[in-house]
Design a protein around this motif. Structure first.
Motif, PDB file in Angstrom:
ATOM      1  N   ILE A  69     -11.054 -20.840 -13.023  1.00  0.00           N
ATOM      2  CA  ILE A  69     -12.832 -21.094 -12.387  1.00  0.00           C
ATOM      3  C   ILE A  69     -13.399 -22.370 -12.707  1.00  0.00           C
ATOM      4  CG2 ILE A  69     -14.688 -20.262 -11.090  1.00  0.00           C
ATOM      5  CD1 ILE A  69     -13.539 -17.532 -12.674  1.00  0.00           C
ATOM      6  N   THR A  70     -13.860 -23.036 -13.212  1.00  0.00           N
ATOM      7  CA  THR A  70     -14.118 -23.815 -13.706  1.00  0.00           C
ATOM      8  C   THR A  70     -13.724 -25.188 -13.323  1.00  0.00           C
ATOM      9  OG1 THR A  70     -15.282 -23.474 -16.243  1.00  0.00           O
ATOM     10  CG2 THR A  70     -15.387 -25.602 -15.430  1.00  0.00           C
ATOM     11  N   ILE A  71     -11.997 -25.113 -13.220  1.00  0.00           N
ATOM     12  CA  ILE A  71     -10.908 -25.884 -12.749  1.00  0.00           C
ATOM     13  C   ILE A  71     -11.132 -26.077 -11.523  1.00  0.00           C
ATOM     14  CG2 ILE A  71      -8.178 -26.806 -12.998  1.00  0.00           C
ATOM     15  CD1 ILE A  71      -9.998 -27.631 -15.462  1.00  0.00           C
ATOM     16  N   MET A  72     -10.497 -25.092 -10.986  1.00  0.00           N
ATOM     17  CA  MET A  72     -11.068 -24.595  -9.336  1.00  0.00           C
ATOM     18  C   MET A  72     -11.771 -25.215  -8.735  1.00  0.00           C
ATOM     19  SD  MET A  72      -9.217 -21.570  -8.685  1.00  0.00           S
ATOM     20  CE  MET A  72     -10.659 -20.330  -8.845  1.00  0.00           C
ATOM     21  N   LEU A  73     -13.227 -25.515  -9.744  1.00  0.00           N
ATOM     22  CA  LEU A  73     -14.355 -25.454  -9.042  1.00  0.00           C
ATOM     23  C   LEU A  73     -14.477 -27.074  -8.632  1.00  0.00           C
ATOM     24  CD1 LEU A  73     -17.401 -22.833 -10.341  1.00  0.00           C
ATOM     25  CD2 LEU A  73     -16.448 -23.587  -7.891  1.00  0.00           C
ATOM     26  N   PHE A  74     -14.191 -27.753 -10.562  1.00  0.00           N
ATOM     27  CA  PHE A  74     -14.416 -28.621 -10.380  1.00  0.00           C
ATOM     28  C   PHE A  74     -13.341 -30.105  -9.674  1.00  0.00           C
ATOM     29  CE2 PHE A  74     -16.178 -28.728 -14.963  1.00  0.00           C
ATOM     30  CZ  PHE A  74     -17.242 -29.439 -14.573  1.00  0.00           C
ATOM     31  N   ASN A  75     -12.243 -29.382  -8.900  1.00  0.00           N
ATOM     32  CA  ASN A  75     -10.734 -29.970  -8.332  1.00  0.00           C
ATOM     33  C   ASN A  75     -11.366 -29.681  -6.717  1.00  0.00           C
ATOM     34  OD1 ASN A  75      -9.950 -30.905  -9.947  1.00  0.00           O
ATOM     35  ND2 ASN A  75      -8.059 -28.543 -10.630  1.00  0.00           N
ATOM     36  N   GLU A  76     -12.517 -28.699  -6.625  1.00  0.00           N
ATOM     37  CA  GLU A  76     -12.971 -28.157  -5.133  1.00  0.00           C
ATOM     38  C   GLU A  76     -11.768 -27.688  -4.720  1.00  0.00           C
ATOM     39  OE1 GLU A  76     -14.379 -31.890  -3.177  1.00  0.00           O
ATOM     40  OE2 GLU A  76     -16.262 -31.389  -4.608  1.00  0.00           O
ATOM     41  N   ARG A  77     -10.462 -26.728  -4.987  1.00  0.00           N
ATOM     42  CA  ARG A  77      -9.873 -26.577  -4.206  1.00  0.00           C
ATOM     43  C   ARG A  77      -9.723 -24.300  -4.457  1.00  0.00           C
ATOM     44  NH1 ARG A  77      -4.871 -29.324  -3.366  1.00  0.00           N
ATOM     45  NH2 ARG A  77      -5.393 -31.499  -3.564  1.00  0.00           N
ATOM     46  N   LEU A  78     -10.455 -24.184  -3.778  1.00  0.00           N
ATOM     47  CA  LEU A  78     -10.905 -22.280  -4.746  1.00  0.00           C
ATOM     48  C   LEU A  78     -10.432 -22.070  -3.795  1.00  0.00           C
ATOM     49  CD1 LEU A  78     -14.485 -22.445  -4.367  1.00  0.00           C
ATOM     50  CD2 LEU A  78     -13.232 -22.067  -6.307  1.00  0.00           C
ATOM     51  N   LEU A  83      -8.743 -16.593  -6.510  1.00  0.00           N
ATOM     52  CA  LEU A  83     -10.360 -15.976  -6.964  1.00  0.00           C
ATOM     53  C   LEU A  83     -10.971 -14.441  -7.172  1.00  0.00           C
ATOM     54  CD1 LEU A  83     -13.203 -17.589  -7.923  1.00  0.00           C
ATOM     55  CD2 LEU A  83     -13.973 -17.760  -5.740  1.00  0.00           C
ATOM     56  N   LEU A  84     -10.442 -13.859  -5.880  1.00  0.00           N
ATOM     57  CA  LEU A  84     -10.549 -12.368  -6.024  1.00  0.00           C
ATOM     58  C   LEU A  84      -9.924 -11.585  -7.049  1.00  0.00           C
ATOM     59  CD1 LEU A  84     -10.277 -11.398  -1.876  1.00  0.00           C
ATOM     60  CD2 LEU A  84     -12.067 -11.488  -4.025  1.00  0.00           C
ATOM     61  N   LEU A 126     -19.919 -14.179 -14.854  1.00  0.00           N
ATOM     62  CA  LEU A 126     -20.168 -13.471 -13.819  1.00  0.00           C
ATOM     63  C   LEU A 126     -21.122 -14.082 -13.209  1.00  0.00           C
ATOM     64  CD1 LEU A 126     -21.657  -9.180 -14.561  1.00  0.00           C
ATOM     65  CD2 LEU A 126     -19.869 -10.030 -13.718  1.00  0.00           C
ATOM     66  N   VAL A 127     -21.972 -15.146 -13.634  1.00  0.00           N
ATOM     67  CA  VAL A 127     -22.601 -16.454 -13.014  1.00  0.00           C
ATOM     68  C   VAL A 127     -21.347 -17.454 -12.716  1.00  0.00           C
ATOM     69  CG1 VAL A 127     -24.403 -17.958 -13.732  1.00  0.00           C
ATOM     70  CG2 VAL A 127     -24.674 -15.285 -14.346  1.00  0.00           C
ATOM     71  N   LEU A 128     -20.588 -17.038 -13.230  1.00  0.00           N
ATOM     72  CA  LEU A 128     -19.821 -17.889 -12.751  1.00  0.00           C
ATOM     73  C   LEU A 128     -18.844 -17.826 -11.113  1.00  0.00           C
ATOM     74  CD1 LEU A 128     -18.536 -20.992 -14.162  1.00  0.00           C
ATOM     75  CD2 LEU A 128     -16.681 -19.979 -14.931  1.00  0.00           C
ATOM     76  N   PHE A 129     -18.634 -16.818 -11.911  1.00  0.00           N
ATOM     77  CA  PHE A 129     -17.706 -16.060 -10.604  1.00  0.00           C
ATOM     78  C   PHE A 129     -18.985 -15.740  -9.227  1.00  0.00           C
ATOM     79  CE2 PHE A 129     -14.530 -13.900 -12.659  1.00  0.00           C
ATOM     80  CZ  PHE A 129     -13.757 -13.999 -12.287  1.00  0.00           C
ATOM     81  N   PRO A 140     -15.453 -25.379   4.772  1.00  0.00           N
ATOM     82  CA  PRO A 140     -14.692 -24.358   5.705  1.00  0.00           C
ATOM     83  C   PRO A 140     -13.507 -24.226   5.470  1.00  0.00           C
ATOM     84  CG  PRO A 140     -15.827 -26.913   5.814  1.00  0.00           C
ATOM     85  CD  PRO A 140     -15.857 -26.569   4.268  1.00  0.00           C
ATOM     86  N   LYS A 141     -13.840 -23.228   6.537  1.00  0.00           N
ATOM     87  CA  LYS A 141     -12.492 -22.003   6.757  1.00  0.00           C
ATOM     88  C   LYS A 141     -10.910 -22.634   6.532  1.00  0.00           C
ATOM     89  CE  LYS A 141     -14.371 -17.648   8.051  1.00  0.00           C
ATOM     90  NZ  LYS A 141     -14.356 -16.721   9.161  1.00  0.00           N
ATOM     91  N   ILE A 142     -10.405 -24.850   7.379  1.00  0.00           N
ATOM     92  CA  ILE A 142      -9.757 -24.567   7.355  1.00  0.00           C
ATOM     93  C   ILE A 142      -9.294 -24.834   6.127  1.00  0.00           C
ATOM     94  CG2 ILE A 142      -8.501 -26.778   8.512  1.00  0.00           C
ATOM     95  CD1 ILE A 142     -10.982 -26.652  10.014  1.00  0.00           C
ATOM     96  N   ASN A 143     -10.338 -25.771   4.658  1.00  0.00           N
ATOM     97  CA  ASN A 143      -9.845 -25.638   4.089  1.00  0.00           C
ATOM     98  C   ASN A 143      -9.916 -25.517   2.708  1.00  0.00           C
ATOM     99  OD1 ASN A 143      -9.958 -28.587   4.646  1.00  0.00           O
ATOM    100  ND2 ASN A 143     -12.528 -28.850   4.895  1.00  0.00           N
ATOM    101  N   ILE A 144     -10.039 -23.879   3.187  1.00  0.00           N
ATOM    102  CA  ILE A 144     -10.027 -22.864   1.735  1.00  0.00           C
ATOM    103  C   ILE A 144      -8.549 -22.698   0.982  1.00  0.00           C
ATOM    104  CG2 ILE A 144      -9.661 -20.656   1.218  1.00  0.00           C
ATOM    105  CD1 ILE A 144     -12.521 -20.148   3.124  1.00  0.00           C
ATOM    106  N   GLU A 145      -7.277 -22.502   1.589  1.00  0.00           N
ATOM    107  CA  GLU A 145      -6.653 -22.283   1.277  1.00  0.00           C
ATOM    108  C   GLU A 145      -5.279 -23.279   0.881  1.00  0.00           C
ATOM    109  OE1 GLU A 145      -4.669 -19.713   0.689  1.00  0.00           O
ATOM    110  OE2 GLU A 145      -6.266 -18.837   0.947  1.00  0.00           O
TER     111      GLU A 145
END
Length: 145
Positions: A69-78, A83-84, A126-129, A140-145
């Motif tokens: 999760i931390t790597i995804m947050l740093f790369n801004e590629r959620l 995540l789910l 839980l805080v990280l999630f 924005p929804k366009i950049n999510i996937e």
């Protein structure tokens, strides 16, 4: 910062369990004290041994999930799906931890006593999630996937 706190909480006492006292030089071993009920019986004898997070596969998997999760947050590629799925895996790990403690007396075993490190790791995860889901809503929804 939250991930660093999760990693540091691995060194806190995670759980205490009744053992025979023959632990050797385990990386996860913290301390041990004799069982006050030395009468034998169902749970008598032995030693109460306290372990840190390196002795629990569940806690190590929790740290791996937090690292992803931390790597995804740093790369801004959620990824919402990833995540789910990690969130549901975390819920399953929490349920298995608590189920092990609830079922232990039925298996004629002394249940583990959870210590402060167990709760600290779970709360920080839980805080990280929470922060990951907040960040996911801001993208924005366009950049999510």
């Amino acid at each position: 910062m939250i991930f660093v706190a999760i990693c540091c909480s691995l060194f806190l006492p995670q759980y205490e369990v009744l053992t025979d006292g023959m632990l050797g030089d385990s990386l996860s071993f913290i301390s041990q004290c004799p069982n006050p009920d030395q009468s034998g019986g169902l749970f008598g004898g032995g030693y109460y041994s306290t372990f840190n997070g390196f002795g629990s596969l569940n806690t190590i998997l929790t740290v791996v999930i937090s690292f992803l999760i931390t790597i995804m947050l740093f790369n801004e590629r959620l990824s919402k799906r990833l995540l789910l799925s990690l969130f549901f895996l975390m819920i399953i790990l929490h349920v298995l931890s608590l189920l092990k403690i609830i079922i232990a007396p039925f298996g004629l075993q002394e249940p583990d006593t959870l210590k402060i490190g167990f709760y600290a790791v779970r709360l920080l995860e839980l805080v990280l999630f929470y922060f990951a889901f907040i960040e996911l809503k801001r993208i924005p929804k366009i950049n999510i996937e």
